[in-house]
Design a protein around this motif. Structure first.
Motif, mmCIF file in Angstrom:
data_model
loop_
_atom_site.group_PDB
_atom_site.id
_atom_site.type_symbol
_atom_site.label_atom_id
_atom_site.label_comp_id
_atom_site.label_asym_id
_atom_site.label_seq_id
_atom_site.Cartn_x
_atom_site.Cartn_y
_atom_site.Cartn_z
ATOM 1 N N GLU A 196 -75.721 -48.923 -15.477
ATOM 2 C CA GLU A 196 -74.502 -48.336 -14.904
ATOM 3 C C GLU A 196 -73.437 -48.091 -15.973
ATOM 4 O O GLU A 196 -72.755 -47.060 -15.972
ATOM 5 C CB GLU A 196 -73.963 -49.246 -13.808
ATOM 6 C CG GLU A 196 -74.841 -49.271 -12.557
ATOM 7 C CD GLU A 196 -74.414 -50.316 -11.548
ATOM 8 O OE1 GLU A 196 -73.661 -51.238 -11.936
ATOM 9 O OE2 GLU A 196 -74.820 -50.213 -10.385
ATOM 10 N N ASP A 197 -73.292 -49.037 -16.892
ATOM 11 C CA ASP A 197 -72.298 -48.880 -17.963
ATOM 12 C C ASP A 197 -72.635 -47.681 -18.839
ATOM 13 O O ASP A 197 -71.744 -46.924 -19.249
ATOM 14 C CB ASP A 197 -72.233 -50.153 -18.817
ATOM 15 C CG ASP A 197 -71.593 -51.322 -18.080
ATOM 16 O OD1 ASP A 197 -70.956 -51.092 -17.030
ATOM 17 O OD2 ASP A 197 -71.741 -52.474 -18.539
ATOM 18 N N ALA A 202 -71.631 -42.074 -20.405
ATOM 19 C CA ALA A 202 -72.170 -40.735 -20.668
ATOM 20 C C ALA A 202 -71.473 -39.663 -19.849
ATOM 21 O O ALA A 202 -71.247 -38.550 -20.329
ATOM 22 C CB ALA A 202 -73.665 -40.715 -20.374
ATOM 23 N N THR A 203 -71.128 -39.988 -18.606
ATOM 24 C CA THR A 203 -70.520 -38.987 -17.729
ATOM 25 C C THR A 203 -69.007 -38.971 -17.812
ATOM 26 O O THR A 203 -68.374 -37.972 -17.457
ATOM 27 C CB THR A 203 -70.925 -39.254 -16.265
ATOM 28 O OG1 THR A 203 -70.446 -40.551 -15.862
ATOM 29 C CG2 THR A 203 -72.432 -39.207 -16.101
ATOM 30 N N GLY A 204 -68.411 -40.087 -18.239
ATOM 31 C CA GLY A 204 -66.963 -40.168 -18.295
ATOM 32 C C GLY A 204 -66.304 -40.183 -16.932
ATOM 33 O O GLY A 204 -65.134 -39.844 -16.801
#
Length: 427
Positions: A196-197, A202-204
Protein backbone atom coordinates in the motif's frame (compact mmCIF):
# COMPACT_ATOMS: atom_id res chain seq x y z
CA UNK A 1 8.83 -6.53 -13.68
CA UNK A 2 11.40 -8.39 -11.58
CA UNK A 3 9.49 -11.66 -11.77
CA UNK A 4 8.83 -11.10 -15.46
CA UNK A 5 12.56 -10.75 -16.14
CA UNK A 6 13.20 -13.90 -14.09
CA UNK A 7 10.58 -15.80 -16.08
CA UNK A 8 12.10 -14.48 -19.32
CA UNK A 9 15.42 -16.08 -18.36
CA UNK A 10 13.72 -19.37 -17.48
CA UNK A 11 12.37 -19.50 -21.03
CA UNK A 12 15.76 -18.43 -22.39
CA UNK A 13 17.59 -21.18 -20.46
CA UNK A 14 15.08 -23.85 -21.48
CA UNK A 15 16.00 -23.61 -25.18
CA UNK A 16 19.76 -23.01 -24.91
CA UNK A 17 20.49 -26.71 -25.29
CA UNK A 18 18.87 -26.69 -28.76
CA UNK A 19 21.34 -24.08 -30.00
CA UNK A 20 24.43 -25.44 -28.27
CA UNK A 21 23.86 -29.12 -29.07
CA UNK A 22 25.18 -29.02 -32.68
CA UNK A 23 28.49 -27.64 -31.37
CA UNK A 24 29.15 -29.85 -28.36
CA UNK A 25 28.04 -32.83 -30.46
CA UNK A 26 31.14 -32.23 -32.58
CA UNK A 27 33.38 -31.20 -29.65
CA UNK A 28 32.63 -34.37 -27.66
CA UNK A 29 31.93 -36.63 -30.69
CA UNK A 30 28.52 -37.69 -29.42
CA UNK A 31 26.18 -40.37 -30.70
CA UNK A 32 22.42 -39.85 -31.26
CA UNK A 33 21.77 -41.87 -28.09
CA UNK A 34 23.92 -39.50 -26.01
CA UNK A 35 22.19 -36.46 -27.50
CA UNK A 36 18.82 -37.98 -26.66
CA UNK A 37 20.05 -38.47 -23.09
CA UNK A 38 20.75 -34.74 -22.78
CA UNK A 39 17.27 -33.80 -24.00
CA UNK A 40 15.60 -36.43 -21.82
CA UNK A 41 17.40 -35.50 -18.60
CA UNK A 42 16.43 -31.85 -19.01
CA UNK A 43 12.79 -32.77 -19.60
CA UNK A 44 12.80 -35.11 -16.59
CA UNK A 45 14.16 -32.33 -14.38
CA UNK A 46 11.45 -29.94 -15.57
CA UNK A 47 8.77 -32.54 -14.89
CA UNK A 48 9.96 -33.13 -11.32
CA UNK A 49 10.44 -29.39 -10.77
CA UNK A 50 6.86 -28.75 -11.91
CA UNK A 51 5.59 -31.48 -9.57
CA UNK A 52 7.44 -30.32 -6.46
CA UNK A 53 7.71 -26.56 -6.39
CA UNK A 54 4.01 -25.72 -6.20
CA UNK A 55 3.67 -27.98 -3.17
CA UNK A 56 6.74 -26.35 -1.64
CA UNK A 57 5.32 -22.90 -2.41
CA UNK A 58 2.20 -23.78 -0.40
CA UNK A 59 4.36 -24.87 2.51
CA UNK A 60 7.26 -22.40 2.55
CA UNK A 61 6.00 -19.38 0.59
CA UNK A 62 5.78 -18.22 -3.01
CA UNK A 63 8.80 -15.92 -3.09
CA UNK A 64 11.16 -18.29 -1.27
CA UNK A 65 10.47 -21.01 -3.83
CA UNK A 66 10.74 -18.62 -6.78
CA UNK A 67 14.13 -17.39 -5.54
CA UNK A 68 15.35 -20.95 -4.89
CA UNK A 69 14.31 -22.00 -8.42
CA UNK A 70 16.05 -18.96 -9.92
CA UNK A 71 19.27 -19.76 -8.07
CA UNK A 72 19.17 -23.44 -9.10
CA UNK A 73 18.67 -22.45 -12.75
CA UNK A 74 21.41 -19.82 -12.71
CA UNK A 75 24.06 -21.80 -10.81
CA UNK A 76 23.46 -24.87 -12.97
CA UNK A 77 23.88 -22.68 -16.05
CA UNK A 78 27.20 -21.38 -14.71
CA UNK A 79 28.43 -24.95 -14.18
CA UNK A 80 27.12 -26.04 -17.60
CA UNK A 81 29.45 -23.43 -19.11
CA UNK A 82 32.49 -25.32 -17.79
CA UNK A 83 31.23 -28.90 -18.29
CA UNK A 84 34.15 -31.19 -19.20
CA UNK A 85 32.09 -33.99 -20.77
CA UNK A 86 28.58 -35.08 -21.72
CA UNK A 87 27.95 -37.03 -18.49
CA UNK A 88 28.50 -33.95 -16.33
CA UNK A 89 26.54 -31.80 -18.78
CA UNK A 90 23.53 -34.15 -18.69
CA UNK A 91 23.52 -34.27 -14.87
CA UNK A 92 23.67 -30.48 -14.64
CA UNK A 93 20.95 -30.15 -17.26
CA UNK A 94 18.70 -32.28 -15.03
CA UNK A 95 19.42 -29.97 -12.09
CA UNK A 96 18.75 -26.90 -14.23
CA UNK A 97 15.48 -28.48 -15.33
CA UNK A 98 14.36 -28.58 -11.70
CA UNK A 99 14.70 -24.80 -11.52
CA UNK A 100 13.14 -24.09 -14.92
CA UNK A 101 10.18 -26.37 -14.25
CA UNK A 102 9.71 -24.89 -10.79
CA UNK A 103 9.97 -21.12 -11.18
CA UNK A 104 7.15 -20.62 -13.66
CA UNK A 105 4.24 -22.20 -11.71
CA UNK A 106 5.33 -20.72 -8.35
CA UNK A 107 5.65 -17.22 -9.85
CA UNK A 108 2.31 -17.61 -11.67
CA UNK A 109 0.60 -18.35 -8.35
CA UNK A 110 2.17 -15.28 -6.72
CA UNK A 111 1.23 -12.91 -9.56
CA UNK A 112 -2.31 -14.34 -9.59
CA UNK A 113 -2.68 -13.65 -5.86
CA UNK A 114 -1.39 -10.10 -6.26
CA UNK A 115 -3.74 -9.03 -9.07
CA UNK A 116 -7.12 -7.40 -8.61
CA UNK A 117 -10.19 -9.36 -9.72
CA UNK A 118 -11.43 -7.00 -12.43
CA UNK A 119 -8.35 -7.12 -14.69
CA UNK A 120 -6.59 -10.18 -13.30
CA UNK A 121 -6.60 -12.00 -16.65
CA UNK A 122 -4.80 -9.29 -18.59
CA UNK A 123 -2.39 -8.60 -15.72
CA UNK A 124 -1.35 -12.25 -15.30
CA UNK A 125 -1.13 -13.07 -19.02
CA UNK A 126 0.90 -9.97 -19.88
CA UNK A 127 3.33 -11.14 -17.20
CA UNK A 128 3.26 -14.69 -18.63
CA UNK A 129 4.35 -13.35 -22.04
CA UNK A 130 7.84 -13.12 -20.58
CA UNK A 131 8.33 -16.90 -20.95
CA UNK A 132 7.60 -17.21 -24.71
CA UNK A 133 9.61 -14.01 -25.20
CA UNK A 134 12.55 -15.77 -23.55
CA UNK A 135 12.08 -18.79 -25.80
CA UNK A 136 12.14 -16.59 -28.91
CA UNK A 137 15.09 -14.51 -27.70
CA UNK A 138 17.23 -17.61 -27.19
CA UNK A 139 17.36 -18.15 -30.96
CA UNK A 140 18.21 -14.53 -31.66
CA UNK A 141 20.91 -14.24 -28.99
CA UNK A 142 22.42 -17.60 -29.93
CA UNK A 143 22.74 -16.51 -33.56
CA UNK A 144 24.92 -13.58 -32.43
CA UNK A 145 26.84 -15.04 -29.47
CA UNK A 146 27.71 -18.56 -30.69
CA UNK A 147 29.61 -17.55 -33.89
CA UNK A 148 31.61 -14.97 -31.93
CA UNK A 149 32.24 -16.64 -28.57
CA UNK A 150 31.19 -20.32 -28.83
CA UNK A 151 28.40 -22.27 -27.14
CA UNK A 152 29.72 -21.95 -23.58
CA UNK A 153 29.13 -18.19 -23.56
CA UNK A 154 25.38 -18.80 -23.85
CA UNK A 155 25.34 -20.43 -20.41
CA UNK A 156 27.17 -17.48 -18.89
CA UNK A 157 24.29 -15.27 -20.03
CA UNK A 158 21.88 -17.85 -18.63
CA UNK A 159 23.43 -17.41 -15.18
CA UNK A 160 22.30 -13.77 -14.85
CA UNK A 161 19.21 -14.69 -12.73
CA UNK A 162 21.60 -15.31 -9.81
CA UNK A 163 22.05 -11.54 -9.53
CA UNK A 164 18.36 -10.95 -10.15
CA UNK A 165 17.44 -13.27 -7.26
CA UNK A 166 19.04 -10.85 -4.82
CA UNK A 167 16.81 -8.05 -6.08
CA UNK A 168 13.71 -10.24 -5.77
CA UNK A 169 14.59 -11.06 -2.13
CA UNK A 170 15.02 -7.36 -1.33
CA UNK A 171 12.15 -5.84 -3.32
CA UNK A 172 9.30 -8.38 -3.58
CA UNK A 173 7.14 -8.96 -0.47
CA UNK A 174 5.62 -12.36 0.22
CA UNK A 175 2.02 -12.92 -0.86
CA UNK A 176 -0.25 -11.47 1.85
CA UNK A 177 -2.90 -14.04 0.89
CA UNK A 178 -0.49 -16.91 1.53
CA UNK A 179 0.68 -15.45 4.84
CA UNK A 180 -2.91 -15.02 6.00
CA UNK A 181 -3.79 -18.58 4.95
CA UNK A 182 -0.96 -19.78 7.21
CA UNK A 183 -2.32 -17.81 10.17
CA UNK A 184 0.62 -15.35 10.10
CA UNK A 185 -1.57 -12.27 10.20
CA UNK A 186 1.19 -10.00 11.52
CA UNK A 187 3.46 -10.65 8.52
CA UNK A 188 0.46 -10.51 6.18
CA UNK A 189 -0.46 -7.07 7.53
CA UNK A 190 3.15 -5.90 7.24
CA UNK A 191 3.42 -7.14 3.62
CA UNK A 192 0.11 -5.49 2.76
CA UNK A 193 1.24 -2.23 4.32
CA UNK A 194 4.45 -2.32 2.25
CA UNK A 195 2.43 -2.78 -0.94
CA UNK A 196 0.00 0.00 0.00
CA UNK A 197 2.82 2.42 0.83
CA UNK A 198 4.49 1.78 -2.52
CA UNK A 199 1.22 2.23 -4.42
CA UNK A 200 0.54 5.46 -2.58
CA UNK A 201 4.04 6.75 -3.34
CA UNK A 202 3.70 5.80 -7.01
CA UNK A 203 0.28 7.36 -7.55
CA UNK A 204 0.66 10.35 -5.24
CA UNK A 205 -2.93 9.90 -4.13
CA UNK A 206 -4.63 8.34 -1.13
CA UNK A 207 -5.80 4.77 -1.57
CA UNK A 208 -9.52 4.08 -1.75
CA UNK A 209 -11.16 2.30 1.14
CA UNK A 210 -10.90 -1.48 0.75
CA UNK A 211 -14.01 -3.25 -0.52
CA UNK A 212 -15.50 -5.73 1.92
CA UNK A 213 -14.87 -9.38 1.05
CA UNK A 214 -17.01 -12.18 2.41
CA UNK A 215 -14.74 -14.69 4.10
CA UNK A 216 -14.75 -18.06 2.38
CA UNK A 217 -16.47 -20.29 4.95
CA UNK A 218 -14.37 -23.36 4.29
CA UNK A 219 -10.98 -21.62 3.96
CA UNK A 220 -8.73 -22.97 6.67
CA UNK A 221 -5.14 -22.49 7.68
CA UNK A 222 -2.45 -24.94 6.66
CA UNK A 223 -1.30 -26.65 3.47
CA UNK A 224 -3.37 -28.74 1.09
CA UNK A 225 -2.43 -32.22 -0.04
CA UNK A 226 -2.82 -33.59 -3.55
CA UNK A 227 -5.85 -35.64 -2.47
CA UNK A 228 -7.58 -32.39 -1.45
CA UNK A 229 -7.74 -31.52 -5.15
CA UNK A 230 -10.26 -34.34 -5.55
CA UNK A 231 -12.62 -33.36 -2.74
CA UNK A 232 -15.85 -31.35 -2.81
CA UNK A 233 -16.22 -28.79 -5.57
CA UNK A 234 -12.57 -29.26 -6.60
CA UNK A 235 -13.08 -32.79 -7.95
CA UNK A 236 -14.85 -31.58 -11.08
CA UNK A 237 -12.44 -28.69 -11.55
CA UNK A 238 -9.42 -30.99 -11.26
CA UNK A 239 -10.82 -33.46 -13.81
CA UNK A 240 -11.55 -30.75 -16.39
CA UNK A 241 -8.20 -29.03 -15.88
CA UNK A 242 -6.35 -32.35 -16.24
CA UNK A 243 -7.92 -32.85 -19.69
CA UNK A 244 -7.07 -29.30 -20.74
CA UNK A 245 -3.43 -29.45 -19.60
CA UNK A 246 -2.74 -32.88 -21.09
CA UNK A 247 -4.50 -32.35 -24.43
CA UNK A 248 -3.40 -28.74 -24.84
CA UNK A 249 0.31 -29.42 -24.37
CA UNK A 250 0.14 -32.69 -26.32
CA UNK A 251 -1.26 -30.88 -29.37
CA UNK A 252 1.13 -27.94 -28.89
CA UNK A 253 4.35 -29.92 -28.65
CA UNK A 254 3.24 -32.77 -30.91
CA UNK A 255 2.80 -30.19 -33.65
CA UNK A 256 5.65 -27.73 -33.05
CA UNK A 257 8.36 -30.31 -32.26
CA UNK A 258 7.90 -32.23 -35.49
CA UNK A 259 7.08 -29.45 -37.96
CA UNK A 260 10.68 -28.92 -39.17
CA UNK A 261 11.12 -32.68 -39.69
CA UNK A 262 7.76 -32.97 -41.47
CA UNK A 263 8.78 -30.19 -43.84
CA UNK A 264 12.15 -31.77 -44.67
CA UNK A 265 11.31 -35.50 -44.66
CA UNK A 266 7.80 -35.52 -46.17
CA UNK A 267 7.80 -32.41 -48.36
CA UNK A 268 11.57 -32.44 -49.03
CA UNK A 269 12.00 -28.75 -48.35
CA UNK A 270 15.50 -27.31 -47.73
CA UNK A 271 16.42 -27.04 -44.05
CA UNK A 272 16.61 -23.23 -44.23
CA UNK A 273 13.10 -23.08 -45.70
CA UNK A 274 11.80 -25.50 -43.05
CA UNK A 275 13.28 -23.41 -40.24
CA UNK A 276 11.87 -20.20 -41.72
CA UNK A 277 8.42 -21.78 -41.92
CA UNK A 278 8.73 -22.92 -38.31
CA UNK A 279 9.82 -19.44 -37.22
CA UNK A 280 6.69 -17.99 -38.84
CA UNK A 281 4.55 -20.42 -36.87
CA UNK A 282 6.37 -19.56 -33.62
CA UNK A 283 5.85 -15.84 -34.14
CA UNK A 284 2.18 -16.53 -34.85
CA UNK A 285 1.97 -18.37 -31.53
CA UNK A 286 3.45 -15.40 -29.68
CA UNK A 287 0.91 -13.08 -31.32
CA UNK A 288 -1.81 -15.47 -30.16
CA UNK A 289 -0.56 -15.07 -26.59
CA UNK A 290 -0.67 -11.28 -26.89
CA UNK A 291 -4.19 -11.39 -28.34
CA UNK A 292 -5.61 -13.58 -25.59
CA UNK A 293 -3.94 -11.45 -22.90
CA UNK A 294 -5.87 -8.43 -24.18
CA UNK A 295 -9.18 -10.28 -24.61
CA UNK A 296 -9.37 -12.76 -21.75
CA UNK A 297 -11.09 -10.44 -19.27
CA UNK A 298 -13.61 -9.39 -21.89
CA UNK A 299 -14.65 -12.78 -23.27
CA UNK A 300 -13.87 -14.94 -20.22
CA UNK A 301 -11.58 -17.84 -19.40
CA UNK A 302 -13.76 -20.67 -20.68
CA UNK A 303 -14.38 -19.02 -24.04
CA UNK A 304 -10.70 -18.11 -24.44
CA UNK A 305 -9.45 -21.63 -23.75
CA UNK A 306 -12.22 -23.34 -25.74
CA UNK A 307 -11.72 -21.02 -28.71
CA UNK A 308 -7.97 -21.60 -28.54
CA UNK A 309 -8.28 -25.38 -28.55
CA UNK A 310 -10.97 -25.44 -31.24
CA UNK A 311 -9.10 -22.81 -33.24
CA UNK A 312 -6.09 -25.13 -33.24
CA UNK A 313 -8.02 -28.35 -33.88
CA UNK A 314 -10.22 -27.19 -36.76
CA UNK A 315 -7.38 -25.94 -39.04
CA UNK A 316 -5.54 -29.23 -38.47
CA UNK A 317 -8.68 -31.18 -39.37
CA UNK A 318 -9.10 -29.00 -42.46
CA UNK A 319 -5.49 -29.66 -43.40
CA UNK A 320 -6.05 -33.41 -43.01
CA UNK A 321 -9.25 -33.27 -45.08
CA UNK A 322 -7.42 -31.46 -47.88
CA UNK A 323 -4.80 -34.21 -47.87
CA UNK A 324 -1.86 -32.07 -46.69
CA UNK A 325 -0.35 -32.50 -50.12
CA UNK A 326 1.92 -29.46 -50.24
CA UNK A 327 4.31 -27.81 -47.83
CA UNK A 328 2.83 -24.38 -48.58
CA UNK A 329 -0.64 -25.46 -47.41
CA UNK A 330 0.87 -27.00 -44.27
CA UNK A 331 2.58 -23.75 -43.27
CA UNK A 332 -0.65 -21.75 -43.71
CA UNK A 333 -2.89 -24.07 -41.68
CA UNK A 334 -0.29 -24.95 -39.05
CA UNK A 335 0.54 -21.26 -38.52
CA UNK A 336 -3.16 -20.61 -37.88
CA UNK A 337 -3.24 -23.58 -35.48
CA UNK A 338 -0.20 -22.39 -33.50
CA UNK A 339 -1.76 -18.94 -33.08
CA UNK A 340 -4.65 -20.54 -31.21
CA UNK A 341 -2.90 -23.39 -29.36
CA UNK A 342 -0.32 -21.05 -27.81
CA UNK A 343 -3.15 -18.77 -26.67
CA UNK A 344 -5.03 -21.63 -25.00
CA UNK A 345 -2.05 -23.12 -23.16
CA UNK A 346 -0.83 -19.81 -21.74
CA UNK A 347 -4.35 -19.24 -20.37
CA UNK A 348 -4.01 -22.35 -18.22
CA UNK A 349 -1.41 -20.59 -16.06
CA UNK A 350 -4.06 -17.97 -15.33
CA UNK A 351 -7.11 -20.22 -15.02
CA UNK A 352 -5.68 -23.01 -12.85
CA UNK A 353 -4.59 -20.93 -9.80
CA UNK A 354 -7.98 -19.21 -9.81
CA UNK A 355 -9.78 -22.52 -9.21
CA UNK A 356 -8.01 -23.55 -5.99
CA UNK A 357 -7.89 -22.02 -2.48
CA UNK A 358 -4.82 -20.20 -1.23
CA UNK A 359 -3.68 -23.11 0.92
CA UNK A 360 -3.60 -25.41 -2.14
CA UNK A 361 -3.08 -23.06 -5.07
CA UNK A 362 0.55 -24.06 -5.57
CA UNK A 363 -0.28 -27.75 -5.16
CA UNK A 364 -2.98 -27.41 -7.82
CA UNK A 365 -0.78 -25.81 -10.44
CA UNK A 366 2.04 -28.26 -9.66
CA UNK A 367 -0.26 -31.22 -10.22
CA UNK A 368 -1.55 -29.90 -13.53
CA UNK A 369 1.84 -28.59 -14.61
CA UNK A 370 3.15 -32.14 -14.27
CA UNK A 371 0.24 -33.42 -16.37
CA UNK A 372 1.10 -30.80 -18.97
CA UNK A 373 4.72 -31.96 -18.98
CA UNK A 374 3.53 -35.53 -19.59
CA UNK A 375 1.53 -34.21 -22.55
CA UNK A 376 4.67 -32.46 -23.80
CA UNK A 377 6.47 -35.82 -23.78
CA UNK A 378 3.60 -37.95 -25.14
CA UNK A 379 2.82 -35.59 -28.04
CA UNK A 380 6.20 -35.78 -29.81
CA UNK A 381 6.50 -39.53 -29.06
CA UNK A 382 3.03 -40.18 -30.51
CA UNK A 383 3.69 -38.17 -33.66
CA UNK A 384 7.13 -39.77 -34.04
CA UNK A 385 5.61 -43.24 -33.73
CA UNK A 386 3.05 -42.50 -36.45
CA UNK A 387 5.72 -41.17 -38.77
CA UNK A 388 8.00 -44.15 -38.09
CA UNK A 389 5.09 -46.46 -38.93
CA UNK A 390 4.73 -44.74 -42.30
CA UNK A 391 1.49 -42.88 -41.54
CA UNK A 392 0.79 -39.97 -43.91
CA UNK A 393 1.04 -36.42 -42.65
CA UNK A 394 -2.76 -36.09 -42.97
CA UNK A 395 -3.22 -38.78 -40.30
CA UNK A 396 -0.93 -36.91 -37.89
CA UNK A 397 -2.82 -33.64 -38.37
CA UNK A 398 -6.18 -35.42 -38.06
CA UNK A 399 -5.24 -36.97 -34.70
CA UNK A 400 -4.02 -33.67 -33.25
CA UNK A 401 -7.07 -31.89 -34.63
CA UNK A 402 -9.51 -34.31 -33.01
CA UNK A 403 -7.76 -33.98 -29.65
CA UNK A 404 -7.96 -30.19 -29.88
CA UNK A 405 -11.69 -30.17 -30.63
CA UNK A 406 -12.49 -32.71 -27.88
CA UNK A 407 -10.52 -30.67 -25.34
CA UNK A 408 -12.40 -27.53 -26.44
CA UNK A 409 -15.63 -29.26 -25.46
CA UNK A 410 -14.16 -30.04 -22.02
CA UNK A 411 -13.21 -26.36 -21.57
CA UNK A 412 -16.85 -25.33 -22.01
CA UNK A 413 -17.76 -27.49 -19.01
CA UNK A 414 -15.46 -25.50 -16.73
CA UNK A 415 -16.41 -22.75 -14.29
CA UNK A 416 -16.08 -19.10 -15.32
CA UNK A 417 -13.76 -17.05 -13.08
CA UNK A 418 -13.56 -13.64 -14.77
CA UNK A 419 -14.17 -10.65 -12.51
CA UNK A 420 -14.51 -12.72 -9.34
CA UNK A 421 -12.15 -12.57 -6.37
CA UNK A 422 -10.16 -15.65 -5.46
CA UNK A 423 -12.09 -15.83 -2.18
CA UNK A 424 -15.44 -15.84 -3.99
CA UNK A 425 -14.31 -18.75 -6.16
CA UNK A 426 -13.04 -21.05 -3.41
CA UNK A 427 -14.18 -22.63 -0.17
Amino acid sequence: MLLGIATFFEGFDQLLVAYSMPLFKVEWQLTPVELTMVVTTGSAGMLIGAMLTGVLADRFGRIRVVVAAMLVTALASLLLMVSPNIEVFAALRFVQGLGIGGEVPAAAVFVNELAKARARGRFVLLYELAFPAGLSSAALIASVVVPAFGWRALYLIGALPAVLALLVIREVPESPRWLASRGDTERAERAMRTIEDRVGAATGAPLPEPSPVIDAPGEREGTARVRDLFGGRYRRRTAILAVLWFAGFLVNYGLTTWLPTIYTSIYHLPIRTALNYTLVSSLSGFLGCVAVALLVDRIGRRASIAAGLAGAGLPLLALAALGAGQGASVVVWSTLATFFIYASTICLYLYTPELYPTRGRGTGISFHGAIGRVGMIVGPVLVGSLMSAGAPAAAVFALLGVLGVVAAGAALLGEETSGRTLEELND
